[in-house]
Design a protein around this motif. Structure first.
Motif, short mmCIF file in Angstrom:
data_model
loop_
_atom_site.label_atom_id
_atom_site.label_comp_id
_atom_site.label_asym_id
_atom_site.label_seq_id
_atom_site.Cartn_x
_atom_site.Cartn_y
_atom_site.Cartn_z
N GLY A 87 30.09 35.41 -31.96
CA GLY A 87 29.03 34.97 -29.92
C GLY A 87 28.22 34.13 -30.75
N TRP A 88 26.92 33.99 -31.94
CA TRP A 88 25.39 33.43 -32.51
C TRP A 88 25.97 32.51 -32.99
CZ3 TRP A 88 21.12 34.56 -30.19
CH2 TRP A 88 21.13 36.23 -29.77
N ALA A 89 27.36 32.33 -34.19
CA ALA A 89 27.45 30.63 -34.46
C ALA A 89 28.14 30.15 -33.27
CB ALA A 89 28.68 31.28 -35.33
N ILE A 90 28.72 30.50 -31.77
CA ILE A 90 29.25 29.51 -30.49
C ILE A 90 28.47 29.73 -30.04
CG2 ILE A 90 30.65 29.91 -28.74
CD1 ILE A 90 32.58 29.49 -31.32
N LEU A 91 27.26 29.75 -30.11
CA LEU A 91 26.11 29.64 -29.13
C LEU A 91 25.23 28.48 -29.83
CD1 LEU A 91 23.93 30.60 -26.76
CD2 LEU A 91 22.85 31.14 -28.62
N GLY A 92 25.62 27.96 -31.38
CA GLY A 92 24.77 27.04 -32.00
C GLY A 92 25.98 25.46 -31.75
N ARG A 93 27.20 26.44 -31.76
CA ARG A 93 28.76 24.98 -31.80
C ARG A 93 28.36 24.44 -30.72
NH1 ARG A 93 33.26 24.90 -34.79
NH2 ARG A 93 34.86 22.70 -33.92
N LEU A 94 27.99 25.20 -29.41
CA LEU A 94 28.05 24.96 -28.00
C LEU A 94 27.76 22.89 -28.03
CD1 LEU A 94 27.92 27.26 -25.48
CD2 LEU A 94 30.23 26.05 -26.50
N PRO A 95 26.12 22.99 -28.61
CA PRO A 95 25.85 21.24 -28.44
C PRO A 95 26.22 20.60 -29.36
CG PRO A 95 24.06 23.65 -29.22
CD PRO A 95 25.22 24.40 -28.97
N GLY A 96 26.64 21.20 -30.94
CA GLY A 96 26.67 20.69 -32.31
C GLY A 96 27.88 19.88 -31.42
N THR A 97 29.05 20.26 -31.17
CA THR A 97 30.52 20.05 -29.82
C THR A 97 30.13 18.02 -29.38
OG1 THR A 97 31.23 21.84 -29.53
CG2 THR A 97 32.21 19.60 -28.36
N VAL A 98 28.86 18.09 -28.58
CA VAL A 98 28.71 17.58 -28.12
C VAL A 98 28.41 15.99 -28.99
CG1 VAL A 98 26.65 16.27 -27.12
CG2 VAL A 98 27.41 18.37 -26.15
N ILE A 99 27.20 16.14 -29.99
CA ILE A 99 26.74 15.55 -31.59
C ILE A 99 28.08 15.25 -31.66
CG2 ILE A 99 26.17 14.80 -33.58
CD1 ILE A 99 23.69 17.40 -32.66
N GLY A 100 29.13 16.53 -31.95
CA GLY A 100 30.44 15.56 -32.67
C GLY A 100 31.12 14.58 -32.18
N VAL A 101 31.15 14.72 -30.48
CA VAL A 101 32.04 13.35 -29.51
C VAL A 101 31.29 12.53 -30.11
CG1 VAL A 101 32.26 13.12 -27.20
CG2 VAL A 101 32.59 15.52 -28.13
N LEU A 102 29.62 11.79 -30.21
CA LEU A 102 29.34 11.42 -29.86
C LEU A 102 29.35 10.67 -31.53
CD1 LEU A 102 25.57 12.16 -28.82
CD2 LEU A 102 27.24 10.42 -27.87
N LEU A 103 29.32 10.93 -32.76
CA LEU A 103 29.72 10.57 -34.14
C LEU A 103 31.32 10.26 -33.48
CD1 LEU A 103 28.88 13.65 -36.74
CD2 LEU A 103 27.88 11.22 -35.90
N VAL A 104 32.86 10.61 -33.53
CA VAL A 104 33.27 10.16 -32.84
C VAL A 104 33.66 8.89 -32.35
CG1 VAL A 104 35.82 10.49 -32.49
CG2 VAL A 104 34.90 12.41 -33.38
N ASP A 105 32.74 8.53 -31.57
CA ASP A 105 32.97 7.55 -30.37
C ASP A 105 32.07 6.49 -30.85
OD1 ASP A 105 33.96 6.83 -28.08
OD2 ASP A 105 32.26 6.94 -27.22
N SER A 106 31.18 6.88 -31.94
CA SER A 106 30.22 5.85 -32.35
C SER A 106 30.61 4.57 -33.95
CB SER A 106 28.76 6.16 -32.73
OG SER A 106 28.70 7.52 -33.24
N LEU A 107 31.40 5.64 -34.44
CA LEU A 107 31.16 5.32 -36.41
C LEU A 107 33.28 4.87 -35.86
CD1 LEU A 107 30.23 8.25 -38.23
CD2 LEU A 107 29.30 6.62 -37.58
N ASP A 108 32.83 3.73 -37.35
CA ASP A 108 33.83 2.51 -37.13
C ASP A 108 34.56 3.79 -38.41
OD1 ASP A 108 33.51 1.73 -40.34
OD2 ASP A 108 32.52 0.45 -39.07
N GLN A 109 36.15 2.80 -38.44
CA GLN A 109 36.91 4.60 -40.00
C GLN A 109 36.77 4.07 -40.93
OE1 GLN A 109 40.96 3.00 -40.71
NE2 GLN A 109 40.98 3.66 -37.80
N ASN A 110 35.61 3.03 -41.73
CA ASN A 110 35.10 2.88 -42.87
C ASN A 110 33.53 4.18 -43.16
OD1 ASN A 110 36.52 1.44 -44.73
ND2 ASN A 110 35.51 -0.33 -44.82
N GLN A 111 32.71 4.05 -42.04
CA GLN A 111 32.04 4.85 -42.27
C GLN A 111 32.41 6.30 -41.67
OE1 GLN A 111 29.92 2.71 -38.55
NE2 GLN A 111 28.36 1.96 -39.56
#
Length: 238
Positions: free
Chosen positions: A71-95
């Motif tokens: 439960g506590w780990a999932i609580l942290g995962r929710l905002p972390g997911t948003v950060i991950g989506v932004l990473l996917v959307d902003s980096l090219d393949q090499n990066q």
């Protein structure tokens, strides 16, 4: 295409075997190698296979889950997911490949230090945040949470991580879907890799009581180190 799928399948089988024994390791084994074979295999196809493995693991050892920790780990995962989506959307393949290599290498280095973390409330939230970020962006979400449970009994490690991965993978896939990062060919590839994953999981059944997390720790870390260093060098030269 089929040769590449077969090679990816063999990697997923190995990762499925390792995770079936230790509770984690599918991403550490598979992600660096799959990123070398075909970056399009990340993150959606491997998230699908990881979720499938976690569902099977949870069904096998559900009685040993530390639900408070999940439960506590999932609580942290929710905002972390948003950060991950932004990473996917902003980096090219090499990066993207470079980031995967660096993250996996850092996880390996942390794993071999004398750091002795415990699954406290604060540590679990921070681990969930980190795990959500990298788990969504590159499917490497296990190590931050797994390291908190490294001194727990094998059954508890496997069951707790399985429960966390099921919920975490669903969260990551939904986040990527909302951001338009999930496409039909990726889903099909993920589904085609599931039989290979099941093979690895089934191979772990007769071995899991004989091999605890420490038994597979060294080969996982060595393989991950080689793959991560290869990724970093390829990104730097490419």
């Amino acid at each position: 295409m089929w040769t590449g799928l077969l090679l990816a399948g063999l990697v997923v089988t190995l990762g499925g075997l390792v995770q079936g024994l230790a509770g984690f390791g599918l991403a550490l084994v598979a992600v660096p190698i799959l990123a070398l074979l075909d970056p399009s295999l990340l993150p959606v196809p491997i998230l699908i296979t990881a979720m499938t493995h976690s569902i099977m693991s949870l069904a096998r050892e559900h009685a040993h889950v530390d639900w408070r920790g999940v439960g506590w780990a999932i609580l942290g995962r929710l905002p972390g997911t948003v950060i991950g989506v932004l990473l996917v959307d902003s980096l090219d393949q090499n990066q993207f490949s470079l980031l995967i290599g660096v993250v996996v290498l850092l996880c390996v280095l942390l794993s071999i230090t004398t750091w002795n973390p415990r699954p406290t409330r604060t540590a679990l939230v921070i681990a969930g945040l980190t795990s959500g970020s990298f788990g969504t962006a590159m499917s490497v979400g296990g190590p931050p949470v797994a390291m908190l449970y490294q001194n727990s009994p094998g059954a508890q490690i496997r069951a707790t991580l399985a429960a966390y991965f099921v919920l975490g993978s669903i969260t990551s896939i939904i986040g990527l879907l909302v951001a338009g990062q999930v496409h039909a060919p990726q889903v099909v590839t993920g589904l085609l890799l599931i039989p290979f994953l099941v093979a690895g999981f089934l191979l772990s059944n007769p071995l899991r009581k004989l091999v605890d997390a420490k038994g597979v720790r060294t080969p996982v870390l060595l393989l991950s180190t080689v793959a991560a260093v290869t990724l970093i060098l390829r990104s730097a030269l490419g």
